[in-house]
Scaffold this motif. Structure first.
Motif, PDB file in Angstrom:
ATOM      1  N   SER A 236     119.858 102.082 -36.911  1.00  0.00           N
ATOM      2  CA  SER A 236     120.292 101.866 -35.703  1.00  0.00           C
ATOM      3  C   SER A 236     119.509 102.082 -34.812  1.00  0.00           C
ATOM      4  O   SER A 236     118.319 102.312 -34.959  1.00  0.00           O
ATOM      5  CB  SER A 236     121.390 102.878 -35.317  1.00  0.00           C
ATOM      6  OG  SER A 236     120.862 103.733 -35.514  1.00  0.00           O
ATOM      7  N   PRO A 237     119.477 101.791 -33.854  1.00  0.00           N
ATOM      8  CA  PRO A 237     118.217 101.377 -32.675  1.00  0.00           C
ATOM      9  C   PRO A 237     118.263 103.925 -32.699  1.00  0.00           C
ATOM     10  O   PRO A 237     116.909 103.677 -31.692  1.00  0.00           O
ATOM     11  CB  PRO A 237     118.899 101.491 -31.817  1.00  0.00           C
ATOM     12  CG  PRO A 237     119.913 100.581 -31.569  1.00  0.00           C
ATOM     13  CD  PRO A 237     120.563 101.157 -33.259  1.00  0.00           C
ATOM     14  N   GLU A 238     119.043 104.204 -32.939  1.00  0.00           N
ATOM     15  CA  GLU A 238     118.519 105.943 -32.458  1.00  0.00           C
ATOM     16  C   GLU A 238     117.653 105.627 -33.712  1.00  0.00           C
ATOM     17  O   GLU A 238     117.028 107.256 -33.740  1.00  0.00           O
ATOM     18  CB  GLU A 238     119.611 106.541 -33.109  1.00  0.00           C
ATOM     19  CG  GLU A 238     120.825 106.393 -31.850  1.00  0.00           C
ATOM     20  CD  GLU A 238     121.839 105.315 -31.932  1.00  0.00           C
ATOM     21  OE1 GLU A 238     121.677 104.457 -32.972  1.00  0.00           O
ATOM     22  OE2 GLU A 238     122.449 105.408 -31.036  1.00  0.00           O
ATOM     23  N   ALA A 239     117.405 105.571 -34.848  1.00  0.00           N
ATOM     24  CA  ALA A 239     116.264 106.075 -35.747  1.00  0.00           C
ATOM     25  C   ALA A 239     114.798 104.897 -35.543  1.00  0.00           C
ATOM     26  O   ALA A 239     114.088 104.661 -36.649  1.00  0.00           O
ATOM     27  CB  ALA A 239     116.951 105.845 -37.341  1.00  0.00           C
ATOM     28  N   LYS A 240     114.774 104.050 -34.293  1.00  0.00           N
ATOM     29  CA  LYS A 240     113.904 103.270 -33.867  1.00  0.00           C
ATOM     30  C   LYS A 240     112.038 103.653 -33.939  1.00  0.00           C
ATOM     31  O   LYS A 240     111.047 103.004 -34.117  1.00  0.00           O
ATOM     32  CB  LYS A 240     113.815 102.236 -32.574  1.00  0.00           C
ATOM     33  CG  LYS A 240     114.030 103.556 -31.540  1.00  0.00           C
ATOM     34  CD  LYS A 240     114.041 103.577 -30.314  1.00  0.00           C
ATOM     35  CE  LYS A 240     113.881 103.666 -28.723  1.00  0.00           C
ATOM     36  NZ  LYS A 240     113.859 103.434 -27.940  1.00  0.00           N
ATOM     37  N   TYR A 241     112.430 105.324 -34.444  1.00  0.00           N
ATOM     38  CA  TYR A 241     110.903 105.768 -34.560  1.00  0.00           C
ATOM     39  C   TYR A 241     110.927 106.479 -36.147  1.00  0.00           C
ATOM     40  O   TYR A 241     109.792 106.673 -36.325  1.00  0.00           O
ATOM     41  CB  TYR A 241     110.066 107.273 -33.514  1.00  0.00           C
ATOM     42  CG  TYR A 241     109.273 107.158 -33.265  1.00  0.00           C
ATOM     43  CD1 TYR A 241     107.968 106.273 -32.711  1.00  0.00           C
ATOM     44  CD2 TYR A 241     108.274 108.654 -32.952  1.00  0.00           C
ATOM     45  CE1 TYR A 241     106.712 106.709 -32.765  1.00  0.00           C
ATOM     46  CE2 TYR A 241     107.150 108.647 -33.360  1.00  0.00           C
ATOM     47  CZ  TYR A 241     106.254 107.779 -32.870  1.00  0.00           C
ATOM     48  OH  TYR A 241     104.484 108.222 -32.408  1.00  0.00           O
ATOM     49  N   ILE A 242     111.375 105.695 -36.590  1.00  0.00           N
ATOM     50  CA  ILE A 242     111.773 106.477 -38.399  1.00  0.00           C
ATOM     51  C   ILE A 242     111.167 105.006 -39.001  1.00  0.00           C
ATOM     52  O   ILE A 242     111.677 104.345 -39.123  1.00  0.00           O
ATOM     53  CB  ILE A 242     112.711 107.371 -38.676  1.00  0.00           C
ATOM     54  CG1 ILE A 242     113.429 108.273 -37.456  1.00  0.00           C
ATOM     55  CG2 ILE A 242     112.624 107.526 -40.193  1.00  0.00           C
ATOM     56  CD1 ILE A 242     114.248 109.228 -38.261  1.00  0.00           C
ATOM     57  N   THR A 243     109.654 105.596 -39.559  1.00  0.00           N
ATOM     58  CA  THR A 243     109.185 104.591 -41.063  1.00  0.00           C
ATOM     59  C   THR A 243     108.356 105.006 -41.590  1.00  0.00           C
ATOM     60  O   THR A 243     107.846 106.419 -41.235  1.00  0.00           O
ATOM     61  CB  THR A 243     108.664 103.107 -40.170  1.00  0.00           C
ATOM     62  OG1 THR A 243     108.864 102.074 -41.475  1.00  0.00           O
ATOM     63  CG2 THR A 243     107.309 103.631 -39.697  1.00  0.00           C
ATOM     64  N   GLY A 244     108.716 104.823 -43.156  1.00  0.00           N
ATOM     65  CA  GLY A 244     107.859 105.045 -44.643  1.00  0.00           C
ATOM     66  C   GLY A 244     108.788 106.418 -44.806  1.00  0.00           C
ATOM     67  O   GLY A 244     107.265 106.967 -45.213  1.00  0.00           O
ATOM     68  N   VAL A 245     109.619 107.070 -44.655  1.00  0.00           N
ATOM     69  CA  VAL A 245     109.843 107.935 -45.082  1.00  0.00           C
ATOM     70  C   VAL A 245     111.341 107.990 -46.219  1.00  0.00           C
ATOM     71  O   VAL A 245     111.809 106.862 -46.033  1.00  0.00           O
ATOM     72  CB  VAL A 245     110.805 108.486 -43.450  1.00  0.00           C
ATOM     73  CG1 VAL A 245     111.177 109.974 -44.187  1.00  0.00           C
ATOM     74  CG2 VAL A 245     109.990 109.230 -42.522  1.00  0.00           C
ATOM     75  N   ASN A 246     110.969 108.781 -46.720  1.00  0.00           N
ATOM     76  CA  ASN A 246     111.860 108.893 -48.346  1.00  0.00           C
ATOM     77  C   ASN A 246     113.220 110.138 -48.199  1.00  0.00           C
ATOM     78  O   ASN A 246     112.459 111.475 -48.694  1.00  0.00           O
ATOM     79  CB  ASN A 246     111.306 108.962 -49.883  1.00  0.00           C
ATOM     80  CG  ASN A 246     112.046 108.882 -51.101  1.00  0.00           C
ATOM     81  OD1 ASN A 246     112.952 108.905 -51.067  1.00  0.00           O
ATOM     82  ND2 ASN A 246     111.514 108.555 -51.719  1.00  0.00           N
ATOM     83  N   TYR A 247     114.609 109.396 -47.692  1.00  0.00           N
ATOM     84  CA  TYR A 247     114.698 110.861 -47.744  1.00  0.00           C
ATOM     85  C   TYR A 247     115.906 110.965 -48.856  1.00  0.00           C
ATOM     86  O   TYR A 247     116.549 109.870 -49.739  1.00  0.00           O
ATOM     87  CB  TYR A 247     116.254 109.880 -47.058  1.00  0.00           C
ATOM     88  CG  TYR A 247     115.335 110.133 -45.396  1.00  0.00           C
ATOM     89  CD1 TYR A 247     115.565 111.400 -44.307  1.00  0.00           C
ATOM     90  CD2 TYR A 247     114.652 108.951 -45.241  1.00  0.00           C
ATOM     91  CE1 TYR A 247     114.788 111.016 -43.028  1.00  0.00           C
ATOM     92  CE2 TYR A 247     114.939 109.175 -43.019  1.00  0.00           C
ATOM     93  CZ  TYR A 247     114.991 110.500 -43.029  1.00  0.00           C
ATOM     94  OH  TYR A 247     114.157 110.452 -41.832  1.00  0.00           O
TER      95      TYR A 247
END
Length: 257
Positions: A236-247
């Motif tokens: 979603s657009p709410e996560a637009k600054y999140i990348t390269g992460v393993n949850y």
């Protein structure tokens, strides 16, 4: 999900059962056009979902899927690489043949690599896109007696995902990983049933022993929808600054932060 996502096009591989179906249904409910792939057709059709039959362990499948999606919709905004399965027998290194290793790596690693390679050029041209690769907690907590080749393939997926996230970020494309722990899916139920039969114990006993072995603090398996909730947020657009992460979504089983 934010209305900005409505009208976008998403691919969910392995989207007819378990985690994949839960993700596909949530995205459809958010107004996204969803394409699902699997070797067998879904039991029932769902509005907003288009099915492409495919075996992603076969190298030619990715280009076929990409061609059909781009020919029909002209774009791709979201890729969920959910195809995966622990296909090999338990028992450790001595039970695993070259064929077992190859099958696990084709299904759990190369399937995602090929799909991304086939569809990323369209995302790069759009200068936008989101990829979520579904991994597993077993990539960080491998069980030698049950998941050796599967865990290895998913660990490779984790490393590949981080490298890919760094490469495509400048094109406006985000790449993240979601690593479920134990999830109540048809494949998990089949695994428990088979283990119960081979061990001459009840399914409930096997279920409890698996939870205990992995030391899950919450004390239960996840529902597929609980994995889908995080995936839906990440695209979603709410996560637009999140990348390269393993949850990790494992009920607290991973013993490190």
């Amino acid at each position: 999900m934010n209305n900005v996502s409505k009208g976008k096009v998403a691919l969910v591989t392995g989207g007819t059962k378990g985690i994949g179906k839960a993700i596909a249904d949530q995205l459809s409910n958010a107004g996204i056009q969803v394409i699902i792939t699997a070797r067998t057709a879904p039991g029932e059709s769902t509005a907003g979902q288009y099915f492409i039959p495919a075996d992603l362990a076969q190298p030619e499948s990715a280009e076929t899927i990409a061609g059909e999606i781009l020919g029909k919709y002209g774009r791709i905004d979201i890729i969920i690489n959910n195809t995966g399965a622990n296909l090999s027998p338990g028992g450790g290194f001595s039970t695993l043949s070259d064929e077992h290793w190859n099958n696990d790596w084709q299904t759990n690693f190369m399937s995602a690599v090929r799909i991304n390679k086939a569809l990323l050029p369209a995302m790069i041209e759009q200068k936008s896109g989101v990829i979520v690769n579904i991994s597993t907690g077993a990539a960080k907590l491998p069980l030698w007696e049950m998941t050796m080749s599967y865990s290895s393939a998913k660990a490779a997926l984790n490393a590949y995902s981080k490298a890919l996230a760094n490469e495509v970020a400048t094109y406006g494309i985000r790449v993240n990983v979601v690593s479920p722990g134990l999830v109540k899916t048809p494949l998990m139920s089949e695994f428990i049933e088979n283990l119960a039969k081979s061990s001459a114990v009840t399914s409930d006993e096997v279920h409890k022993s698996v939870i205990d072995k992995l030391n899950v603090p919450i004390g239960r398996m996840a529902e597929p929808e609980e994995i889908a909730n995080l995936v839906t947020f990440l695209v979603s657009p709410e996560a637009k600054y999140i990348t390269g992460v393993n949850y990790s979504v494992d009920g607290g089983a991973l013993p490190t932060i």
